[in-house]
Design a protein around this motif. Structure first.
Motif, PDB file in Angstrom:
ATOM      1  N   VAL A 184       0.835  -1.212   0.000  1.00  0.00           N
ATOM      2  CA  VAL A 184       0.000   0.000   0.000  1.00  0.00           C
ATOM      3  C   VAL A 184       0.869   1.261   0.000  1.00  0.00           C
ATOM      4  CG1 VAL A 184      -1.673   1.309   1.375  1.00  0.00           C
ATOM      5  CG2 VAL A 184      -2.021  -1.138   0.970  1.00  0.00           C
ATOM      6  N   LYS A 185       1.978   1.239   0.774  1.00  0.00           N
ATOM      7  CA  LYS A 185       2.879   2.412   0.792  1.00  0.00           C
ATOM      8  C   LYS A 185       3.480   2.639  -0.595  1.00  0.00           C
ATOM      9  CE  LYS A 185       4.140   2.469   5.662  1.00  0.00           C
ATOM     10  NZ  LYS A 185       4.819   1.559   6.582  1.00  0.00           N
ATOM     11  N   MET A 186       3.866   1.554  -1.245  1.00  0.00           N
ATOM     12  CA  MET A 186       4.447   1.648  -2.582  1.00  0.00           C
ATOM     13  C   MET A 186       3.403   2.157  -3.573  1.00  0.00           C
ATOM     14  SD  MET A 186       7.193   1.404  -4.138  1.00  0.00           S
ATOM     15  CE  MET A 186       8.281   0.547  -3.018  1.00  0.00           C
ATOM     16  N   ALA A 187       2.159   1.674  -3.426  1.00  0.00           N
ATOM     17  CA  ALA A 187       1.076   2.116  -4.313  1.00  0.00           C
ATOM     18  C   ALA A 187       0.847   3.618  -4.170  1.00  0.00           C
ATOM     19  CB  ALA A 187      -0.213   1.354  -3.988  1.00  0.00           C
ATOM     20  N   GLN A 188       0.924   4.108  -2.937  1.00  0.00           N
ATOM     21  CA  GLN A 188       0.738   5.548  -2.708  1.00  0.00           C
ATOM     22  C   GLN A 188       1.848   6.338  -3.418  1.00  0.00           C
ATOM     23  OE1 GLN A 188       1.337   7.152   1.273  1.00  0.00           O
ATOM     24  NE2 GLN A 188      -0.348   8.589   0.980  1.00  0.00           N
ATOM     25  N   ARG A 189       3.070   5.798  -3.363  1.00  0.00           N
ATOM     26  CA  ARG A 189       4.207   6.473  -3.983  1.00  0.00           C
ATOM     27  C   ARG A 189       4.062   6.524  -5.515  1.00  0.00           C
ATOM     28  NH1 ARG A 189       9.338   3.896  -1.359  1.00  0.00           N
ATOM     29  NH2 ARG A 189       8.140   4.112   0.555  1.00  0.00           N
ATOM     30  N   LEU A 190       3.509   5.444  -6.070  1.00  0.00           N
ATOM     31  CA  LEU A 190       3.440   5.335  -7.539  1.00  0.00           C
ATOM     32  C   LEU A 190       2.209   6.010  -8.139  1.00  0.00           C
ATOM     33  CD1 LEU A 190       4.484   1.570  -7.947  1.00  0.00           C
ATOM     34  CD2 LEU A 190       5.904   3.573  -8.390  1.00  0.00           C
ATOM     35  N   SER A 191       1.236   6.374  -7.293  1.00  0.00           N
ATOM     36  CA  SER A 191      -0.012   6.934  -7.819  1.00  0.00           C
ATOM     37  C   SER A 191       0.004   8.458  -7.774  1.00  0.00           C
ATOM     38  CB  SER A 191      -1.210   6.390  -7.033  1.00  0.00           C
ATOM     39  OG  SER A 191      -1.055   6.697  -5.662  1.00  0.00           O
ATOM     40  N   GLU A 192      -0.778   9.054  -8.689  1.00  0.00           N
ATOM     41  CA  GLU A 192      -0.920  10.517  -8.726  1.00  0.00           C
ATOM     42  C   GLU A 192      -2.396  10.862  -8.656  1.00  0.00           C
ATOM     43  OE1 GLU A 192       1.956  11.796 -12.192  1.00  0.00           O
ATOM     44  OE2 GLU A 192       1.006   9.873 -12.627  1.00  0.00           O
ATOM     45  N   LYS A 193      -2.682  12.148  -8.476  1.00  0.00           N
ATOM     46  CA  LYS A 193      -4.078  12.622  -8.420  1.00  0.00           C
ATOM     47  C   LYS A 193      -4.891  12.036  -9.565  1.00  0.00           C
ATOM     48  CE  LYS A 193      -4.254  16.939  -5.933  1.00  0.00           C
ATOM     49  NZ  LYS A 193      -3.630  18.220  -5.861  1.00  0.00           N
ATOM     50  N   GLY A 194      -6.081  11.541  -9.253  1.00  0.00           N
ATOM     51  CA  GLY A 194      -6.971  11.024 -10.294  1.00  0.00           C
ATOM     52  C   GLY A 194      -6.767   9.548 -10.609  1.00  0.00           C
ATOM     53  N   ASP A 195      -5.750   8.911  -9.990  1.00  0.00           N
ATOM     54  CA  ASP A 195      -5.492   7.479 -10.224  1.00  0.00           C
ATOM     55  C   ASP A 195      -6.353   6.612  -9.297  1.00  0.00           C
ATOM     56  OD1 ASP A 195      -3.568   8.264 -11.998  1.00  0.00           O
ATOM     57  OD2 ASP A 195      -1.850   7.567 -10.825  1.00  0.00           O
ATOM     58  N   THR A 196      -6.330   5.318  -9.572  1.00  0.00           N
ATOM     59  CA  THR A 196      -6.955   4.337  -8.680  1.00  0.00           C
ATOM     60  C   THR A 196      -5.897   3.327  -8.255  1.00  0.00           C
ATOM     61  OG1 THR A 196      -9.060   4.523  -9.865  1.00  0.00           O
ATOM     62  CG2 THR A 196      -8.760   2.565  -8.510  1.00  0.00           C
ATOM     63  N   VAL A 197      -5.934   2.932  -6.987  1.00  0.00           N
ATOM     64  CA  VAL A 197      -5.112   1.804  -6.517  1.00  0.00           C
ATOM     65  C   VAL A 197      -6.065   0.627  -6.313  1.00  0.00           C
ATOM     66  CG1 VAL A 197      -3.710   0.897  -4.627  1.00  0.00           C
ATOM     67  CG2 VAL A 197      -3.345   3.242  -5.439  1.00  0.00           C
ATOM     68  N   LEU A 198      -5.822  -0.448  -7.052  1.00  0.00           N
ATOM     69  CA  LEU A 198      -6.740  -1.596  -7.040  1.00  0.00           C
ATOM     70  C   LEU A 198      -6.029  -2.844  -6.511  1.00  0.00           C
ATOM     71  CD1 LEU A 198      -9.398  -3.076  -8.021  1.00  0.00           C
ATOM     72  CD2 LEU A 198      -8.176  -3.467 -10.179  1.00  0.00           C
ATOM     73  N   LEU A 199      -6.529  -3.365  -5.389  1.00  0.00           N
ATOM     74  CA  LEU A 199      -6.104  -4.699  -4.939  1.00  0.00           C
ATOM     75  C   LEU A 199      -7.061  -5.699  -5.600  1.00  0.00           C
ATOM     76  CD1 LEU A 199      -4.626  -6.759  -3.011  1.00  0.00           C
ATOM     77  CD2 LEU A 199      -6.507  -6.377  -1.423  1.00  0.00           C
ATOM     78  N   SER A 200      -6.561  -6.431  -6.595  1.00  0.00           N
ATOM     79  CA  SER A 200      -7.369  -7.472  -7.251  1.00  0.00           C
ATOM     80  C   SER A 200      -6.411  -8.607  -7.597  1.00  0.00           C
ATOM     81  CB  SER A 200      -8.059  -6.914  -8.502  1.00  0.00           C
ATOM     82  OG  SER A 200      -8.981  -7.854  -8.994  1.00  0.00           O
ATOM     83  N   ALA A 242      -4.229  -0.908   6.111  1.00  0.00           N
ATOM     84  CA  ALA A 242      -3.010  -0.243   5.606  1.00  0.00           C
ATOM     85  C   ALA A 242      -3.366   1.077   4.914  1.00  0.00           C
ATOM     86  CB  ALA A 242      -2.262  -1.173   4.650  1.00  0.00           C
ATOM     87  N   VAL A 243      -4.492   1.085   4.183  1.00  0.00           N
ATOM     88  CA  VAL A 243      -4.925   2.333   3.532  1.00  0.00           C
ATOM     89  C   VAL A 243      -5.298   3.377   4.579  1.00  0.00           C
ATOM     90  CG1 VAL A 243      -6.746   3.360   2.065  1.00  0.00           C
ATOM     91  CG2 VAL A 243      -5.699   1.167   1.418  1.00  0.00           C
ATOM     92  N   LYS A 244      -6.001   2.934   5.622  1.00  0.00           N
ATOM     93  CA  LYS A 244      -6.401   3.873   6.683  1.00  0.00           C
ATOM     94  C   LYS A 244      -5.186   4.425   7.423  1.00  0.00           C
ATOM     95  CE  LYS A 244     -10.967   1.918   7.019  1.00  0.00           C
ATOM     96  NZ  LYS A 244     -11.702   0.718   7.405  1.00  0.00           N
ATOM     97  N   ASN A 245      -4.097   3.649   7.437  1.00  0.00           N
ATOM     98  CA  ASN A 245      -2.872   4.079   8.140  1.00  0.00           C
ATOM     99  C   ASN A 245      -2.037   5.082   7.331  1.00  0.00           C
ATOM    100  OD1 ASN A 245      -3.567   2.409  10.227  1.00  0.00           O
ATOM    101  ND2 ASN A 245      -2.167   0.761   9.668  1.00  0.00           N
ATOM    102  N   LEU A 246      -2.381   5.276   6.053  1.00  0.00           N
ATOM    103  CA  LEU A 246      -1.539   6.154   5.205  1.00  0.00           C
ATOM    104  C   LEU A 246      -1.519   7.594   5.731  1.00  0.00           C
ATOM    105  CD1 LEU A 246      -2.447   4.988   1.580  1.00  0.00           C
ATOM    106  CD2 LEU A 246      -0.296   4.630   2.783  1.00  0.00           C
TER     107      LEU A 246
END
Length: 443
Positions: free
Chosen positions: A401-417, A439-443
């Motif tokens: 989740v931390k890595m996903a936050q780093r790789l995402s920008e405004k308007g993106d989606t992070v999908l656990l699938s 983990a998302v709530k902890n960001l």
């Protein structure tokens, strides 16, 4: 009559209680540990049990055996039972004769939980006296002891259907079929397809089979097999005089000379696959003669299922979505298909013989980065390594989740699938989804 139960989980303990009530001599045997709350129930009800072993002389003297769906047919104790001609049933088969309730049985590789929950929601909102069970919630057998429902909506896995002989739902639904659990079916897709169609094998002309008319595996089965049940197809592309379809952004259903229409924009569930789930569930509601206004209201206020395309939070204008219940490629296909923004995709786990190439066009179109969360990610890396700009391996959910936050920008989606089972790093897909949400709530 001696009833032996293999597996001391929800279905095993439920069956034990029903068996005891119906005068069987009951014994529960679990090769693993039995959870404390289930042990307590067995002790209170005076039911004999053992854990962390299968004692053969206490099992092979059974008149009938109920096997939990998680135990494969090729396990040594099951093989011995079959060699000795002792009937081995699933909970559903054992329990069904003890109720007069109308049964609605729902199976499929994907969508069955959403369809089951939505069907239950439609019937319950209409004031019907309805129970929910099978693969979800409280054991069907247990409910027969504790409640007097007029109707049951049962989610049925192929493993549960493998253990039926006479079980017959009045209404059966097959949401779709795609390769899954092939490790349990000698890696033969046709064996798995046949297992799903067991849901209709005892149905008569008085019964109904609701099915996805767009599904290749289902269409293929119908070319060489028949069922006595009345057929009610649903489709996104075809239209029917008897069945359900989408036309001009309207869901249209025609059953027994009765029509029902509803604008798809008013249906709470999103995505093409959810339109199919809605058509299947609404077909049941029409067969049960529920009022149109009640159906419309229920379809517009349905909350959806936890761990299935569940919106968790929006952080810095990035939407985090928990689709942990996507344990096969087909489920992940639906998830990626419903993404409308650049997506950081968290994928991986225990591979069940997956073919990831089916996802290639969607990954090229929608996925900007892949985070592999599994013990062995080689196959995913081989398939998508050259397709996305960023590919990272992690070994726990917090890092993912931390890595996903780093790789995402405004308007993106992070999908656990994940497209995989969860047992390499998690207890279950629920545990995986809960860890993601935390983990998302902890960001």
């Amino acid at each position: 009559m001696r009833l032996v139960i293999l597996g001391g989980g929800e279905s095993g303990v439920g069956t034990a209680i029903l068996g005891k009530k119906k005068g069987y001599e009951v014994f529960v045997s679990d090769f693993g540990k039995i959870k404390a709350n289930y042990k307590e129930v067995l002790i209170i009800n005076g039911i004999a049990w053992e854990e962390e072993k299968h004692t053969e002389n206490l099992i092979l003297n059974a008149d009938v055996v109920m096997k939990s769906p998680g135990i494969p047919d090729k396990s040594p104790i099951v093989k011995k039972l079959i060699e000795n001609g002792i009937p081995v049933l699933s909970e559903i088969e054992f329990a069904a004769p003890f109720t007069d309730a109308t049964i609605i049985g729902i199976t499929g590789s994907n969508g069955k939980t959403t369809t089951t929950m939505l069907t239950y929601h439609l019937l319950k909102s209409a004031g019907l006296n309805v129970g929910l069970g099978g693969n979800i919630g409280k054991s069907f057998a247990w409910q027969i002891v504790d409640n007097k429902y007029d109707l049951y909506v049962l989610e049925l896995s192929s493993f549960q259907l493998d253990g039926i002989k006479n079980f017959k739902p009045h209404i059966a639904i097959i949401t779709n079929i795609s390769p899954d659990h092939l490790d349990r079916y000698e890696y033969k897709y046709e064996n798995y397809i046949d297992a799903k169609f067991r849901i209709t094998m005892n149905q008569t002309e008085e019964d109904y089979l609701i099915y996805d008319a767009d599904d290749e595996a289902i269409a293929g089965w119908f070319k060489t097999h028949t069922t006595k049940a009345k057929l009610i197809p649903f489709s996104l592309t075809k239209t029917f005089s008897e069945g359900a379809y989408i036309k001009n952004n309207k869901m249209e259903i025609s059953i027994n000379q009765e029509e029902f229409t509803m604008d798809t924009e008013h249906i709470a569930l999103e995505g093409k696959h959810n339109m199919k789930n809605a058509m299947a569930a609404t077909s049941v509601a029409k067969l049960m003669q529920i009022r149109k206004s009640t159906i419309r209201e229920s379809l517009s206020n349905f909350q959806g299922v936890e761990h299935r395309l569940e919106k968790v939070l929006k952080i810095q204008n990035v939407q985090y979505i928990n689709d942990s219940k996507a344990t096969n490629v087909n489920a992940t296909f639906f998830a990626l298909d419903s993404m409308n923004t650049p997506t950081v995709w968290i994928v991986g786990g225990v591979d069940k013989g997956n073919d990831y190439n089916e996802l290639m066009s969607l990954v090229r179109e929608k996925v900007k980065a892949i985070i592999c969360l599994g013990v062995d990610n080689k196959k995913i890396i081989d398939v998508f390594g050259n397709v996305v700009d960023m590919m990272i391996e992690v070994s726990n959910m917090n890092d993912a989740v931390k890595m996903a936050q780093r790789l995402s920008e405004k308007g993106d989606t992070v999908l656990l699938s994940p497209a995989c089972a969860s047992f390499d790093l998690f207890e279950s897909y629920e545990d995986r989804g809960k860890q993601f949400k935390q983990a998302v709530k902890n960001l």
